[in-house]
Design a protein around this motif. Sequence first.
Motif, PDB file in Angstrom:
ATOM      1  N   CYS A 183       0.500  -1.198  -0.134  1.00 38.84           N
ATOM      2  CA  CYS A 183      -0.390  -0.056   0.347  1.00 38.84           C
ATOM      3  C   CYS A 183       1.477   1.269   0.073  1.00 38.84           C
ATOM      4  CB  CYS A 183      -0.781  -0.084   1.487  1.00 38.84           C
ATOM      5  SG  CYS A 183       0.087  -0.250   3.245  1.00 38.84           S
ATOM      6  N   TRP A 184       2.651   0.800   0.347  1.00 37.01           N
ATOM      7  CA  TRP A 184       4.044   2.267  -0.074  1.00 37.01           C
ATOM      8  C   TRP A 184       3.727   1.886  -1.291  1.00 37.01           C
ATOM      9  CZ3 TRP A 184       4.350   5.184   3.836  1.00 37.01           C
ATOM     10  CH2 TRP A 184       5.633   6.269   3.719  1.00 37.01           C
ATOM     11  N   ASP A 185       5.113   1.416  -1.824  1.00 39.55           N
ATOM     12  CA  ASP A 185       5.829   1.650  -3.534  1.00 39.55           C
ATOM     13  C   ASP A 185       4.629   1.808  -4.526  1.00 39.55           C
ATOM     14  OD1 ASP A 185       7.939   0.624  -2.927  1.00 39.55           O
ATOM     15  OD2 ASP A 185       7.860  -1.964  -2.766  1.00 39.55           O
ATOM     16  N   LYS A 186       3.117   1.622  -4.636  1.00 36.83           N
ATOM     17  CA  LYS A 186       2.493   1.883  -5.450  1.00 36.83           C
ATOM     18  C   LYS A 186       1.820   3.081  -5.206  1.00 36.83           C
ATOM     19  CE  LYS A 186       0.119  -2.221  -5.146  1.00 36.83           C
ATOM     20  NZ  LYS A 186      -0.954  -2.843  -5.124  1.00 36.83           N
ATOM     21  N   ALA A 187       2.013   3.230  -3.948  1.00 35.42           N
ATOM     22  CA  ALA A 187       1.269   5.132  -3.870  1.00 35.42           C
ATOM     23  C   ALA A 187       2.144   6.035  -4.774  1.00 35.42           C
ATOM     24  CB  ALA A 187       1.410   5.336  -2.284  1.00 35.42           C
ATOM     25  N   GLY A 188       1.225   7.097  -5.620  1.00 33.62           N
ATOM     26  CA  GLY A 188       1.569   7.439  -6.256  1.00 33.62           C
ATOM     27  C   GLY A 188       1.761   9.455  -4.832  1.00 33.62           C
ATOM     28  N   HIS A 189       0.920   9.650  -4.035  1.00 33.70           N
ATOM     29  CA  HIS A 189       0.725  10.524  -3.422  1.00 33.70           C
ATOM     30  C   HIS A 189       0.349  10.281  -1.762  1.00 33.70           C
ATOM     31  CE1 HIS A 189       1.944  13.522  -6.970  1.00 33.70           C
ATOM     32  NE2 HIS A 189       0.768  12.791  -7.711  1.00 33.70           N
ATOM     33  N   PHE A 190       0.329  10.848  -1.237  1.00 34.30           N
ATOM     34  CA  PHE A 190       0.186  11.047   0.233  1.00 34.30           C
ATOM     35  C   PHE A 190      -0.259  11.794   0.693  1.00 34.30           C
ATOM     36  CE2 PHE A 190       3.942   7.758   0.161  1.00 34.30           C
ATOM     37  CZ  PHE A 190       3.014   7.049   0.800  1.00 34.30           C
ATOM     38  N   PHE A 191      -1.759  11.776   1.052  1.00 31.41           N
ATOM     39  CA  PHE A 191      -2.532  13.596   1.634  1.00 31.41           C
ATOM     40  C   PHE A 191      -3.309  13.405   2.706  1.00 31.41           C
ATOM     41  CE2 PHE A 191      -3.246  13.499  -3.348  1.00 31.41           C
ATOM     42  CZ  PHE A 191      -2.695  14.392  -4.714  1.00 31.41           C
ATOM     43  N   SER A 218       7.482  14.753  -4.334  1.00 27.62           N
ATOM     44  CA  SER A 218       6.408  15.109  -4.731  1.00 27.62           C
ATOM     45  C   SER A 218       5.415  14.348  -4.311  1.00 27.62           C
ATOM     46  CB  SER A 218       6.941  14.420  -6.536  1.00 27.62           C
ATOM     47  OG  SER A 218       7.477  13.369  -6.220  1.00 27.62           O
ATOM     48  N   LYS A 219       6.082  13.208  -3.632  1.00 26.81           N
ATOM     49  CA  LYS A 219       4.792  12.494  -2.845  1.00 26.81           C
ATOM     50  C   LYS A 219       4.269  12.572  -1.372  1.00 26.81           C
ATOM     51  CE  LYS A 219       5.461   7.610  -4.086  1.00 26.81           C
ATOM     52  NZ  LYS A 219       6.414   5.769  -3.485  1.00 26.81           N
TER      53      LYS A 219
END
Length: 464
Positions: free
Chosen positions: A74-82, A134-135
């Motif tokens: 649910c970490w390597d594939k994440a493009g952004h953390f909001f 960027s994330k």
Amino acid sequence: MMSGGDQEPGHYYVGIDVGTGSVRAALVDQRGVLLAFAEQPIKKWEPQFNHHEQSSEDIWAACCLVTKNLRETCWDKAGHFFDLPDFLSWKATGVTARSLCSLVCKWTYSAEKGWDDSFWKMIGLEDLIGDNYSKIGNLVLPPGASLGSGLTPEAAKELGLPSGIAVAASLIDAHAGGLGVIGADVRGHGLACEGQPVTSRLAVICGTSSCHMGISKDPIFVPGVWGPYFSAMIPGFWLNEGGQSVTGKLIDHVVQGHPAFPELQAKATARCQSIYAYLNSHLDLIKKAQPVGFLTVDLHVWPDFHGNRSPLADLTLKGMVTGLTLSQDLDDLAILYLATVQAIAFGTRFIMEAMEAAGHSLSSLFLCGGLSKNPLFVQMHADVTGIPVVLSQEVESVLVGAAILGACASGDFTSVQDAMARMSKVGKVVLPRHEDKKYYDKKYQVFLRMVEHQKEYSAIMNGT
């Protein structure tokens, strides 16, 4: 599944469990520690009653999928953390900009220095530093700033609004409530804060829990109170945020757990009243000639049933009640309810005194949120703190605060402060009963002594 005797460090094993409803897989190291987990439902068919079928091809596909998912977290594939407000802004506009409010208050971001690389390295998340952050956000905007080109066509269609309409950089909900009340034009109400800067006002957003928002022109560090955060609520001002972990939730807990609660429910329903409107009227009936607050002369509550957020910042603290009797009737419930409301107000006074000792100067409370609709809660805050309580014309101040941001993003106002002064309206001012000050000062002494006693008891029990 691989297995063996003495394996070299770095060997991992996959275990797959095919159950009735799903396929589950886990990545396990040589110590037997589960490092990753994945699950995929299995399709089921019921061609007729009590006949169940599954597909072996579907089961194999599920095995393949969960095994692949173990290799990609649910970490390597994440493009952004909001944070949630920024996620909603991104859904509305497609812009990945973050609100200064979210990052400063929740993400250790500094309005002056930006991200602190040493923090991410210390906690083992240095990969978030990569690609110019960027994330986690490399474009940070103050609340009320316009985002990109406004509402995207897709979001506009889903929301039923025109494409391109302005969307503002967001605020956390409690901060929006503070924005919605703290800047109201108070002229004509005889308040001391009329001739004082907005920094003399404390916004209290009170619902399930409560937040106490105080602002200053220069940073003020208050022990046990969060902040100071620059421009986190009102651009150009530093924010201190105190809080109480449970307030509305505590009142509900105390009232609903009392043996007389079913009787209260029945009587309130018969009168078409809320249980709290009924309790308030019942207190007026039993107070006789004395002020209603004096009913708790022998009953005292320490309200930290869920730990203390401010100003002690001690999650180990527990709630306390002293003065209980064998009574279980409606009078007893009403007085316990009153003592709990008073305890929450004393908690606000405790936070205010910590803020003032550190350098704040506060002359009025601006209340909003669900508890601000309760006249007893409001009057107790005025009486206990000894200063006026200002209520908004619009009860839903969080929504007004959010609309103020949109008004700024639209360009209709030149600043957040301008929009606050125009859109926030005073509805009612509740004054303290100064003749009762001596009584509440005595109860406050008991309030402070209770927590010291609790610490003493803890020291005794934890001593050797």
